[in-house]
Scaffold this motif. Structure first.
Motif, PDB file in Angstrom:
ATOM      1  N   LYS A 173     -10.771  22.115   6.728  1.00 37.57           N
ATOM      2  CA  LYS A 173     -10.566  22.265   7.985  1.00 37.57           C
ATOM      3  C   LYS A 173     -10.456  23.361   8.635  1.00 37.57           C
ATOM      4  O   LYS A 173     -10.177  24.595   7.681  1.00 37.57           O
ATOM      5  N   CYS A 174     -10.892  23.966  10.025  1.00 37.73           N
ATOM      6  CA  CYS A 174     -10.890  25.350  10.557  1.00 37.73           C
ATOM      7  C   CYS A 174     -10.521  25.446  11.951  1.00 37.73           C
ATOM      8  O   CYS A 174     -10.642  24.737  12.556  1.00 37.73           O
ATOM      9  N   LEU A 175      -9.795  26.626  12.060  1.00 34.70           N
ATOM     10  CA  LEU A 175      -9.463  26.983  13.345  1.00 34.70           C
ATOM     11  C   LEU A 175     -10.655  27.829  13.944  1.00 34.70           C
ATOM     12  O   LEU A 175     -10.716  28.999  13.364  1.00 34.70           O
ATOM     13  N   ILE A 176     -10.769  27.893  15.166  1.00 35.68           N
ATOM     14  CA  ILE A 176     -11.873  29.289  15.726  1.00 35.68           C
ATOM     15  C   ILE A 176     -11.142  29.649  17.143  1.00 35.68           C
ATOM     16  O   ILE A 176     -11.041  28.786  18.024  1.00 35.68           O
ATOM     17  N   PHE A 177     -10.854  30.820  17.005  1.00 35.59           N
ATOM     18  CA  PHE A 177     -10.269  31.471  18.138  1.00 35.59           C
ATOM     19  C   PHE A 177     -11.407  32.216  18.970  1.00 35.59           C
ATOM     20  O   PHE A 177     -12.128  33.026  18.313  1.00 35.59           O
ATOM     21  N   THR A 178     -11.256  31.984  20.383  1.00 30.42           N
ATOM     22  CA  THR A 178     -12.053  32.805  21.237  1.00 30.42           C
ATOM     23  C   THR A 178     -11.113  33.341  22.191  1.00 30.42           C
ATOM     24  O   THR A 178     -10.158  32.408  22.403  1.00 30.42           O
ATOM     25  N   GLN A 179     -11.379  34.035  23.126  1.00 30.09           N
ATOM     26  CA  GLN A 179     -10.737  34.691  24.205  1.00 30.09           C
ATOM     27  C   GLN A 179     -11.529  33.888  25.674  1.00 30.09           C
ATOM     28  O   GLN A 179     -10.642  34.307  26.602  1.00 30.09           O
ATOM     29  N   PHE A 180     -12.509  33.423  25.419  1.00 27.70           N
ATOM     30  CA  PHE A 180     -13.252  33.039  26.681  1.00 27.70           C
ATOM     31  C   PHE A 180     -13.399  31.441  26.652  1.00 27.70           C
ATOM     32  O   PHE A 180     -13.895  31.060  25.644  1.00 27.70           O
ATOM     33  N   VAL A 181     -13.061  30.796  27.751  1.00 28.67           N
ATOM     34  CA  VAL A 181     -13.313  29.411  28.064  1.00 28.67           C
ATOM     35  C   VAL A 181     -14.833  29.054  27.834  1.00 28.67           C
ATOM     36  O   VAL A 181     -15.256  28.075  27.057  1.00 28.67           O
TER      37      VAL A 181
ATOM     38  N   LEU B 106       2.204  27.010  17.765  1.00 25.55           N
ATOM     39  CA  LEU B 106       1.625  25.853  17.379  1.00 25.55           C
ATOM     40  C   LEU B 106       1.604  25.974  15.907  1.00 25.55           C
ATOM     41  O   LEU B 106       1.652  26.958  15.306  1.00 25.55           O
ATOM     42  N   ASN B 107       1.815  24.644  15.146  1.00 22.52           N
ATOM     43  CA  ASN B 107       1.676  24.602  13.790  1.00 22.52           C
ATOM     44  C   ASN B 107       0.511  23.776  13.357  1.00 22.52           C
ATOM     45  O   ASN B 107       0.547  22.313  13.518  1.00 22.52           O
ATOM     46  N   LEU B 108      -0.694  24.354  12.717  1.00 23.14           N
ATOM     47  CA  LEU B 108      -1.819  23.740  12.566  1.00 23.14           C
ATOM     48  C   LEU B 108      -2.145  24.062  11.178  1.00 23.14           C
ATOM     49  O   LEU B 108      -3.135  24.397  10.618  1.00 23.14           O
ATOM     50  N   THR B 109      -1.418  23.556   9.990  1.00 19.39           N
ATOM     51  CA  THR B 109      -1.428  23.667   8.681  1.00 19.39           C
ATOM     52  C   THR B 109      -2.471  22.934   8.037  1.00 19.39           C
ATOM     53  O   THR B 109      -2.848  22.789   6.889  1.00 19.39           O
ATOM     54  N   ALA B 110      -3.091  21.883   8.911  1.00 19.65           N
ATOM     55  CA  ALA B 110      -4.431  21.028   8.285  1.00 19.65           C
ATOM     56  C   ALA B 110      -5.347  21.992   8.038  1.00 19.65           C
ATOM     57  O   ALA B 110      -6.184  21.773   7.037  1.00 19.65           O
ATOM     58  N   ALA B 111      -5.360  23.080   8.755  1.00 19.41           N
ATOM     59  CA  ALA B 111      -6.491  24.240   8.373  1.00 19.41           C
ATOM     60  C   ALA B 111      -6.169  25.167   7.487  1.00 19.41           C
ATOM     61  O   ALA B 111      -5.055  25.635   7.363  1.00 19.41           O
ATOM     62  N   ASN B 112      -7.219  25.467   6.742  1.00 17.15           N
ATOM     63  CA  ASN B 112      -7.023  26.690   5.848  1.00 17.15           C
ATOM     64  C   ASN B 112      -7.926  27.644   5.864  1.00 17.15           C
ATOM     65  O   ASN B 112      -8.098  28.699   5.167  1.00 17.15           O
ATOM     66  N   HIS B 113      -8.897  27.839   7.058  1.00 16.25           N
ATOM     67  CA  HIS B 113      -9.682  28.473   7.217  1.00 16.25           C
ATOM     68  C   HIS B 113      -9.631  29.021   8.761  1.00 16.25           C
ATOM     69  O   HIS B 113      -9.404  28.037   9.501  1.00 16.25           O
ATOM     70  N   VAL B 114      -9.650  30.238   9.135  1.00 15.18           N
ATOM     71  CA  VAL B 114      -9.354  30.857  10.546  1.00 15.18           C
ATOM     72  C   VAL B 114     -10.459  31.792  10.688  1.00 15.18           C
ATOM     73  O   VAL B 114     -10.786  32.838  10.120  1.00 15.18           O
ATOM     74  N   PHE B 115     -11.057  31.626  12.051  1.00 16.80           N
ATOM     75  CA  PHE B 115     -12.281  32.400  12.562  1.00 16.80           C
ATOM     76  C   PHE B 115     -11.822  32.960  13.677  1.00 16.80           C
ATOM     77  O   PHE B 115     -11.500  32.126  14.657  1.00 16.80           O
ATOM     78  N   HIS B 116     -11.894  34.408  13.902  1.00 12.02           N
ATOM     79  CA  HIS B 116     -11.581  34.912  15.238  1.00 12.02           C
ATOM     80  C   HIS B 116     -13.219  35.290  15.710  1.00 12.02           C
ATOM     81  O   HIS B 116     -13.833  36.328  15.241  1.00 12.02           O
TER      82      HIS B 116
ATOM     83  N   TYR C 161      -7.565  31.541   4.791  1.00 12.12           N
ATOM     84  CA  TYR C 161      -8.755  32.603   4.779  1.00 12.12           C
ATOM     85  C   TYR C 161      -8.964  32.694   6.229  1.00 12.12           C
ATOM     86  O   TYR C 161      -9.323  31.880   7.097  1.00 12.12           O
ATOM     87  N   ALA C 162      -8.809  34.180   6.453  1.00  9.25           N
ATOM     88  CA  ALA C 162      -9.113  34.457   7.996  1.00  9.25           C
ATOM     89  C   ALA C 162     -10.331  35.512   7.890  1.00  9.25           C
ATOM     90  O   ALA C 162     -10.368  36.310   7.346  1.00  9.25           O
ATOM     91  N   MET C 163     -11.282  35.150   8.789  1.00  2.00           N
ATOM     92  CA  MET C 163     -12.358  35.837   9.031  1.00  2.00           C
ATOM     93  C   MET C 163     -12.460  36.475  10.564  1.00  2.00           C
ATOM     94  O   MET C 163     -12.210  35.537  11.574  1.00  2.00           O
ATOM     95  N   LYS C 164     -13.158  37.660  10.547  1.00  2.00           N
ATOM     96  CA  LYS C 164     -13.134  38.165  12.207  1.00  2.00           C
ATOM     97  C   LYS C 164     -14.554  38.478  12.182  1.00  2.00           C
ATOM     98  O   LYS C 164     -15.164  39.161  11.163  1.00  2.00           O
TER      99      LYS C 164
END
Length: 177
Positions: A20-28, A90-100, A127-130
């Motif tokens: 699973k992954c999280l994807i962060f963006t600064q724009f809606v 937030l606690n989102l430990t189901a993810a092990n990939h993070v994208f910025h 794993y965090a990727m920018k």
């Protein structure tokens, strides 16, 4: 864009592995675009949390994302978050990939966002990727972040000689918003 295509490739690959992954963006607006494209290409529902998300909806999305006991076809595996709404608390430990997907000028804010997956209870490596496009404003933001990190390390390090080498301009750059 090439950046979106690359993100899609990486998300498809990690989904094939069952991650699973999280994807962060600064724009809606960017989050809406990412949600639409990823749902279409992955063939699964993608969550999107932003500042306009009501608390009940926010809590429901988090619970659904974290619940790995559901049948595979009902699980939510990709979670897009606006950097400000999802960066703290937030606690989102189901993810092990993070994208910025797009960069914020303050590296500490991105670190806090990455920490949503890297919390107590996380059993896997995170794993965090920018994602940065060359020769753009975001590439300049990345250079600014690197310089700020370097200055912070110099200022907070244990080496007094490093502190003595900081110029007034370095201190101004460190404190500049």
């Amino acid at each position: 864009s090439n950046k979106l295509e690359r993100l899609l490739e990486m998300v498809q690959e990690l989904r094939q592995e069952g991650d699973k992954c999280l994807i962060f963006t600064q724009f809606v607006e960017t989050g809406n675009l990412l949600q639409h494209v990823l749902q279409q290409e992955l063939g699964e529902k993608v969550l999107f949390l932003h500042g306009g998300t009501p608390k009940a909806g926010r809590d429901e999305m988090i619970a659904h994302f974290q619940d790995v006991s559901q049948p595979v076809e009902e699980q939510r595996n990709v979670f897009i978050l606006s950097l400000k709404a999802g960066g703290i608390g937030l606690n989102l430990t189901a993810a092990n990939h993070v994208f910025h997907y797009d960069r914020w000028w303050n590296p500490a804010v991105e670190d806090q966002a990455t920490d949503r997956a890297h919390r107590i209870g996380q059993q896997r490596s995170v794993y965090a990727m920018k994602l940065i496009t060359r020769n753009t404003l975001e590439a300049k933001v990345a250079l600014l972040q690197d310089k700020k990190r370097e200055l912070i390390e110099q200022a907070l390090g244990n080496d007094e000689a490093v502190m003595e080498r900081l110029s007034w301009q370095d201190v101004r750059d460190l404190l500049d918003l």
